[in-house]
Design a protein around this motif. Structure first.
Motif, PDB file in Angstrom:
ATOM      1  N   GLY A  22      32.718  92.947   5.263  1.00 16.66           N
ATOM      2  CA  GLY A  22      32.593  94.056   6.195  1.00 16.66           C
ATOM      3  C   GLY A  22      33.653  94.062   7.269  1.00 16.66           C
ATOM      4  N   ILE A  23      34.782  93.386   7.040  1.00 17.43           N
ATOM      5  CA  ILE A  23      35.878  93.331   8.017  1.00 17.43           C
ATOM      6  C   ILE A  23      37.033  94.168   7.476  1.00 17.43           C
ATOM      7  CG2 ILE A  23      37.465  91.841   9.286  1.00 17.43           C
ATOM      8  CD1 ILE A  23      35.473  89.594   8.968  1.00 17.43           C
ATOM      9  N   GLN A  24      37.517  95.112   8.269  1.00 15.97           N
ATOM     10  CA  GLN A  24      38.544  96.039   7.825  1.00 15.97           C
ATOM     11  C   GLN A  24      39.954  95.548   8.151  1.00 15.97           C
ATOM     12  OE1 GLN A  24      37.415  98.508   5.981  1.00 15.97           O
ATOM     13  NE2 GLN A  24      35.329  97.811   6.445  1.00 15.97           N
ATOM     14  N   PRO A  54      31.039  81.748  14.448  1.00 15.31           N
ATOM     15  CA  PRO A  54      30.801  83.184  14.656  1.00 15.31           C
ATOM     16  C   PRO A  54      32.106  83.875  15.055  1.00 15.31           C
ATOM     17  CG  PRO A  54      29.967  81.907  16.509  1.00 15.31           C
ATOM     18  CD  PRO A  54      30.465  80.915  15.506  1.00 15.31           C
ATOM     19  N   ILE A  55      32.422  84.994  14.373  1.00 16.46           N
ATOM     20  CA  ILE A  55      33.697  85.679  14.569  1.00 16.46           C
ATOM     21  C   ILE A  55      33.441  87.119  14.987  1.00 16.46           C
ATOM     22  CG2 ILE A  55      35.840  86.438  13.463  1.00 16.46           C
ATOM     23  CD1 ILE A  55      35.612  84.082  11.589  1.00 16.46           C
ATOM     24  N   ASN A  56      34.149  87.559  16.009  1.00 10.28           N
ATOM     25  CA  ASN A  56      34.112  88.950  16.454  1.00 10.28           C
ATOM     26  C   ASN A  56      34.994  89.770  15.515  1.00 10.28           C
ATOM     27  OD1 ASN A  56      34.579  91.424  17.819  1.00 10.28           O
ATOM     28  ND2 ASN A  56      34.103  90.448  19.786  1.00 10.28           N
ATOM     29  N   VAL A  65      30.535  88.437  12.387  1.00 14.26           N
ATOM     30  CA  VAL A  65      30.157  87.808  11.127  1.00 14.26           C
ATOM     31  C   VAL A  65      30.131  86.296  11.338  1.00 14.26           C
ATOM     32  CG1 VAL A  65      31.087  89.645   9.657  1.00 14.26           C
ATOM     33  CG2 VAL A  65      32.557  87.720  10.344  1.00 14.26           C
ATOM     34  N   ILE A  66      29.550  85.610  10.368  1.00 14.12           N
ATOM     35  CA  ILE A  66      29.503  84.150  10.398  1.00 14.12           C
ATOM     36  C   ILE A  66      30.416  83.619   9.296  1.00 14.12           C
ATOM     37  CG2 ILE A  66      28.068  82.140   9.883  1.00 14.12           C
ATOM     38  CD1 ILE A  66      27.725  83.116  12.673  1.00 14.12           C
ATOM     39  N   LEU A  67      31.299  82.718   9.667  1.00  9.79           N
ATOM     40  CA  LEU A  67      32.113  81.979   8.705  1.00  9.79           C
ATOM     41  C   LEU A  67      31.531  80.575   8.631  1.00  9.79           C
ATOM     42  CD1 LEU A  67      34.479  81.575   6.803  1.00  9.79           C
ATOM     43  CD2 LEU A  67      35.957  81.230   8.783  1.00  9.79           C
ATOM     44  N   ALA A  68      30.793  80.316   7.570  1.00  9.84           N
ATOM     45  CA  ALA A  68      30.143  79.015   7.385  1.00  9.84           C
ATOM     46  C   ALA A  68      30.952  78.191   6.402  1.00  9.84           C
ATOM     47  CB  ALA A  68      28.721  79.199   6.882  1.00  9.84           C
ATOM     48  N   VAL A  69      31.353  77.010   6.828  1.00 14.13           N
ATOM     49  CA  VAL A  69      32.179  76.134   6.006  1.00 14.13           C
ATOM     50  C   VAL A  69      31.343  74.960   5.545  1.00 14.13           C
ATOM     51  CG1 VAL A  69      34.296  74.785   5.888  1.00 14.13           C
ATOM     52  CG2 VAL A  69      34.200  76.806   7.345  1.00 14.13           C
ATOM     53  N   THR A  70      31.343  74.727   4.243  1.00 16.68           N
ATOM     54  CA  THR A  70      30.650  73.582   3.661  1.00 16.68           C
ATOM     55  C   THR A  70      31.683  72.621   3.092  1.00 16.68           C
ATOM     56  OG1 THR A  70      30.452  74.546   1.451  1.00 16.68           O
ATOM     57  CG2 THR A  70      28.745  75.119   3.066  1.00 16.68           C
ATOM     58  N   THR A  71      31.212  71.518   2.567  1.00 23.84           N
ATOM     59  CA  THR A  71      32.134  70.527   2.010  1.00 23.84           C
ATOM     60  C   THR A  71      32.816  71.029   0.748  1.00 23.84           C
ATOM     61  OG1 THR A  71      30.295  69.519   0.826  1.00 23.84           O
ATOM     62  CG2 THR A  71      30.863  68.591   2.979  1.00 23.84           C
ATOM     63  N   THR A  72      32.186  72.032   0.063  1.00 26.53           N
ATOM     64  CA  THR A  72      32.749  72.501  -1.203  1.00 26.53           C
ATOM     65  C   THR A  72      33.253  73.933  -1.160  1.00 26.53           C
ATOM     66  OG1 THR A  72      30.523  73.150  -1.929  1.00 26.53           O
ATOM     67  CG2 THR A  72      31.301  70.942  -2.553  1.00 26.53           C
ATOM     68  N   ILE A  98      31.607  83.882   4.240  1.00 25.98           N
ATOM     69  CA  ILE A  98      31.758  84.773   5.381  1.00 25.98           C
ATOM     70  C   ILE A  98      30.825  85.959   5.144  1.00 25.98           C
ATOM     71  CG2 ILE A  98      33.810  85.829   4.336  1.00 25.98           C
ATOM     72  CD1 ILE A  98      34.833  86.250   7.233  1.00 25.98           C
ATOM     73  N   PHE A  99      29.899  86.158   6.071  1.00 21.26           N
ATOM     74  CA  PHE A  99      28.857  87.158   5.852  1.00 21.26           C
ATOM     75  C   PHE A  99      28.298  87.630   7.188  1.00 21.26           C
ATOM     76  CE2 PHE A  99      26.914  83.034   6.020  1.00 21.26           C
ATOM     77  CZ  PHE A  99      25.750  83.211   6.755  1.00 21.26           C
ATOM     78  N   LYS A 100      27.542  88.703   7.114  1.00 24.09           N
ATOM     79  CA  LYS A 100      26.854  89.256   8.276  1.00 24.09           C
ATOM     80  C   LYS A 100      25.503  88.578   8.398  1.00 24.09           C
ATOM     81  CE  LYS A 100      26.494  92.725  11.389  1.00 24.09           C
ATOM     82  NZ  LYS A 100      27.480  93.033  12.438  1.00 24.09           N
ATOM     83  N   PRO A 101      25.188  87.928   9.540  1.00 23.71           N
ATOM     84  CA  PRO A 101      23.884  87.276   9.653  1.00 23.71           C
ATOM     85  C   PRO A 101      22.781  88.329   9.754  1.00 23.71           C
ATOM     86  CG  PRO A 101      25.070  87.179  11.733  1.00 23.71           C
ATOM     87  CD  PRO A 101      26.005  87.782  10.747  1.00 23.71           C
TER      88      PRO A 101
END
Length: 1004
Positions: A11-13, A719-721, A747-754, A758-761
């Motif tokens: 959802g980011i333009q 969390p990213i504006n 949006v939230i950029l969630a980083v895991t080990t693998t 990036i999604f809208k909470p």
């Protein structure tokens, strides 16, 4: 195309990484803090007020020398070859080093560069320097002594053979164990061999006295296991030192015993250990009680002995490292206070022996339990003479564990290194267990100046180099948690000028009311308020807040006050702190170790525990406003989503706890208003979203609004504006704008080990990217210049990689494994400004800039040497010794004895002579009436340095000898004239007598 689709799915333009390429992603090594390896040598210069440490060559780094001065003054020096530092000694404007490769290296303090190195024809076993000499005496393994010219960087003609052969011609080649100049008469050298000690005279070029210690049969010596029938034996000598006035000498031995001798006639005054005396007598006892009653205890060896003195060199004491029982838990340095030395001329042998047999006092300078002292360095107030042991104010001890401890002298009270030693030394004072970085506003940090009672500074030398004043909006404030429960907070900088260099100190052990089991594993500091949360392995969370101590100067007893799930600990503030970070409240839910911790800028704190629970605290109370277990979130109401490809029902049986916490402000999917949000990530990959909603009573309530499941452990929640690309953090300004209906799209950029999502909470689908082959250990959104952002991560292959936002396309990759320890990448920290703080070894971190040009660490430009700090004249013999016929040897005479008669003046003497001549020329140009007191001192004499004084003395001595020669010639002429006059007078008298006799006979 994949990166374009990810942005649309999220959802980011806009593309917030426009213009970034691999050429911009290059690592610069900005600065390092700590020491690269285990410390092996210490040295201190009281004239320049500098402290040096040398390290060993280990798998974490090669041996290196660090020199520290006041505040942040620090310079590191590399050895000519890969080796360990064995010995360090300051000598006037130089630092002399002996390493494990048998190289003698000479460094200039003025230029902080190596002048030269020398590899002698044998192993170096002892080193002796003196600040008034330009020479280093080297004791070799074959028993010989050679001299190296520190000024000419060459070997001198002096070579002293193995002196012990004069006493025992059949002795094998004994190594030189120790060398020591006479504290008052530099012409006498005390040489220690493994079989005994010798006093060598430079003036007579021969040994004067021998000192051999032999235990008769049945004497216990220093061995507690010796039996009454033990044979005669000679313990191995390990050290020989002078009394501060040279009246006595002391020899220390391998069996933990030491002997005091009279250097004039070689008589033995007393043999003893720390616990027993007269141990050289058959039938005496030197045993100590062991763990089992009636059994002797093993003793640790003697590591070092110093004969210390007060400002009066006759008031002395012995500082001993080692020699204590191995069964004693409380070990440290032993100090035997001998008191004023009896008058040697008027005292009997019994009085002198009793002086050493019955010290005035004996006490231990305690160190941490089960940590023995293997080396130490005394900190004299002023004088560099008397072997660096005259009137010391403190002692810095090196423990067997590799840590350091600073103690007051002679009381032995611990001295905190905070604002006393360089911050790099605090990494081993004691070791650092955990670090964290806070991004505190520059104005806020400039106002956080701790007001604490402290003693005089130990290090006052050096001057910092000028750096650019970048004035970042936020400062990189590092928090280091140490093994003793101390937390130190200071500005690590951005490679720029640090305006507030002070270090803040927090005593977690005192805040908890205990001094055992203090293992800090989590820290979080609010950038706007400066509030600090500390999580321990035992499950407590202590919160500290900046303020003034209402009980300053008073040690108040703790009153247990509990309420709202917390315990008030305000009265546990340190009584020596007037203003600083003070304890506020304590949380102890007894849910296991703290696994995640986050302190927000808007007055909320969240903690996660190993048992699976999370706790939210409103610091306005303070009060606990929410408690729950992450295992219960699946059955709670709210939105749910899953990004897993397969079913994960098996994870329901696995223990789950929080691993990442973050506060933010944005609109949730489906809302038309912004809220304060709390995001909780777990080890099983679940990400839970909470709202913090205001209540009518003025408080806040926490509400679960949704949950989604990712593919693995969550390591970072960002969390990213979506309008600006900046972090949608919960700042004070943003939260204040919520009252006016501000709407933040995020949006939230969630980083895991693998991978990364990036999604809208709270549970929108969004886009994802999987990492290739290696796990990701740390990740953060990093800003480049004004409006460009990228996701930077540290991966298991030892590389730092940058990805575009929101497309998650790889921009660049660079290897950092040659700088950072790959095994500890999970403990590294990536800041929003593009700086990476990571461990390079057990006690050193490096600061890297990902938007650099690929530059290595640059040399420090700090200045160390102060030309205005003059070396005081060396102590001389007493008037009584001079009147009794003692021939005093000056440092100028030593130049001839060691360097030879053809050696020209040293560079220091020439430079001093030029300076004196220039001063005389300047003074001669000034009018006579310009200074009324100028005539009291000859030109250049008032601020005369030691070398100028010595040169002037030699010149005057030569002139006086010339005058004496002229006077003798005049006396000879006068005597010859007087004899001629007498002869003429006698001849005239004889002539008159003869003429008178003839006249009388003739009747004239």
């Amino acid at each position: 195309m994949a990166s374009f689709l990810r942005g649309k799915q999220a959802g980011i333009q806009r593309d917030f990484s426009t213009g970034l390429d691999s050429q911009l992603f290059a690592i610069d090594e900005v600065i390092r803090y700590g020491v690269n390896s285990q410390v092996s040598a210490l040295a201190y210069d009281p004239v320049q007020s500098l402290f040096a440490v040398g390290t060993k060559d280990t798998k974490f780094g090669s041996g290196k020398i660090y020199i520290f001065g006041q505040k942040r003054v620090a310079v590191s020096l590399k050895l000519p070859r890969k080796a360990s530092v064995k010995t360090l000694q300051f000598c006037a404007d130089k630092l002399v080093c002996v390493d494990s490769k048998n190289d003698l290296s000479v460094f200039a303090l003025a230029t902080t560069r190596i002048l030269g190195s020398y590899a002698p024809p044998g192993l170096i076993t002892a080193l002796a320097t003196d600040p008034t000499l330009d020479y280093a005496l080297l004791g070799l393994q074959n028993g010989e002594i050679i001299a190296y010219d520190l000024d000419r960087l060459s070997l001198t003609p002096l070579r002293i053979p193995n002196l012990w052969r004069d006493r025992n011609p059949r002795a094998r080649l004994l190594p030189v164990e120790t060398l020591a100049f006479h504290p008052r008469d530099i012409g006498n050298l005390l040489v220690g061999y493994s079989e005994g000690a010798v006093i060598f005279s430079f003036k007579h070029n021969k040994p004067l006295k021998f000192f051999h210690y032999e235990l008769p049969s049945g004497a216990p010596g220093g061995d507690p296991l010796a039996n009454p029938g033990s044979p005669a034996r000679c313990p191995r000598l390990i050290q020989a030192i002078w009394h501060p006035t040279g009246t006595f000498i002391l020899t220390a031995y391998e069996d933990s015993s030491f002997v005091v001798w009279d250097p004039k006639d070689g008589r033995k005054l007393l043999a003893r250990t720390i616990q027993a005396t007269n141990i050289d007598m058959p039938g005496a006892s030197s045993q100590m009680a062991g763990p089992t009653r009636g059994t002797p205890a093993q003793k640790e060896p003697l590591f070092r002995i110093s004969w210390c003195s007060k400002a009066n060199p006759d008031d002395t004491g012995l500082l001993i490292a080692g020699g204590l029982s191995t069964s004693e838990a409380a070990r440290g340095l032993t100090f035997l206070d001998l008191g004023p030395t009896p008058n040697y001329t008027t005292s009997s042998w019994q009085i002198l022996s009793e002086h050493f047999e019955r010290p005035k006092a004996q006490h231990t300078l305690s160190t941490p339990p089960n940590a023995g002292v293997v080396e130490y360095c005394l900190i004299p107030r002023k004088s560099p003479h008397f072997a660096g042991s005259n009137d010391p104010i403190a002692v810095i001890a090196l423990l067997a564990s590799g840590e350091m401890v600073t103690l007051s002298f002679p009381s032995g009270h611990p001295i905190t290194p905070t604002n006393q030693l360089h911050v790099s030394l605090t990494y081993i004072h004691p070791f650092v267990n955990h670090i964290d970085i806070a991004f505190i506003d520059r104005t806020r940090w400039l106002g956080m100046v701790e007001n604490r009672s402290r003693g005089p500074p130990i290090l006052k030398g050096g001057a910092e180099s000028k750096r650019s004043l970048m004035k970042f909006a936020n400062r990189n404030i590092i928090q280091t948690a140490h093994a003793d429960g101390t937390i130190r907070v200071w500005d690590a900088g951005h490679g720029d000028e640090i305006e507030n260099e002070d270090v803040l100190q927090v005593d977690v052990a005192r805040a908890l009311g205990r001094y055992r089991d203090i293992d800090v594993i989590m820290m979080s500091m609010a950038g706007a308020t400066g509030e600090l949360a500390v999580g321990l392995r035992t499950g407590e969370v202590a919160i500290f807040r900046w303020g003034k101590n209402r009980d300053f100067g008073r040690d108040m007893p703790h009153k247990e006050i509990k309420g709202f799930g917390l315990e008030t600990i305000i009265d546990r503030a340190e009584p020596t702190v007037k203003e600083g970070l003070l304890p506020l409240t304590l949380l102890n839910p007894q849910q296991g170790s703290v696994t995640a911790l986050k302190m927000s800028d808007v007055g909320f704190m969240c903690a996660g525990f190993e048992g699976g629970s999370i706790t939210v605290i409103d610091l306005r109370g303070p009060a606990v406003i929410y408690e729950a277990s992450v295992s219960d979130f699946g059955s709670s109401s709210g939105k749910h989503g899953s990004f897993r490809r397969n079913s994960n029902s098996q994870n329901q049986a696995k223990p789950e706890w929080s691993t990442s916490l973050e506060f933010g402000v944005m609109m949730l999917d489906g809302d038309d208003y912004s809220s304060i949000l709390l995001f909780v990530g777990t080890n099983l990959g679940r990400l839970v979203t909470f709202k913090l909603l205001p209540e009518a009573t003025g408080g806040y309530t926490v509400k679960l609004v949704g949950m989604c499941t990712l593919d693995s452990k969550i390591i970072s929640i960002l969390p990213i504006n979506t309008d600006s690309g900046d972090l949608a953090a919960a700042t004070q300004d943003v939260v204040a704008s919520l009252r006016s209906g501000a709407r933040i799209n995020g949006v939230i950029l969630a980083v895991t080990t693998t991978g990364a999502r990036i999604f809208k909470p709270a549970a929108a689908k969004g886009a994802n990217k999987s990492w290739d082959q290696f796990l990701c250990y740390q990740a953060a959104v990093v800003k480049f210049e004004a409006y460009t952002y990228a996701l930077v991560g540290l991966f298991g292959d030892g590389c730092a990689k940058a990805f575009s936002v929101p497309g998650l396309k790889e921009i660049g990759s660079t290897n950092v494994s040659h700088i950072l320890d790959v095994r500890r990448l999970s403990e590294a920290i990536i800041t929003p400004t593009g700086f990476v703080f990571g461990w390079t070894g057990p006690s050193e971190i490096a600061s890297l800039n990902v938007w650099g040009t690929g530059q290595d660490l640059t040399r420090s430009l700090d200045k160390l040497f102060n030309t205005q700090a003059l070396i005081p004249p060396r102590p001389t013999i007493s008037n009584l010794q001079w009147m009794s016929g003692t021939q005093y040897v000056t440092p100028a005479d030593m130049d001839m004895f060691i360097g030879g008669p053809d050696r020209p003046p040293s560079k220091r003497m020439i430079e001093q002579q030029r300076a004196d001549e220039e001063a005389r020329r300047v003074a001669s140009r000034q009018p006579a009436s310009s200074s009324s007191g100028a005539g009291r001192h000859p030109p250049g004499r008032q601020e005369e340095g030691y070398w100028a004084y010595m040169q002037r003395q030699v010149q005057e001595r030569t002139e006086n000898l010339g005058l004496a020669g002229d006077n003798m010639e005049k006396l000879e002429d006068n005597s010859a004239g007087f004899a001629d006059d007498v002869n003429k007078y006698v001849s005239s008298q004889k002539k008159k007598a003869v003429m008178g006799l003839i006249s009388h006979k003739l009747g004239l």
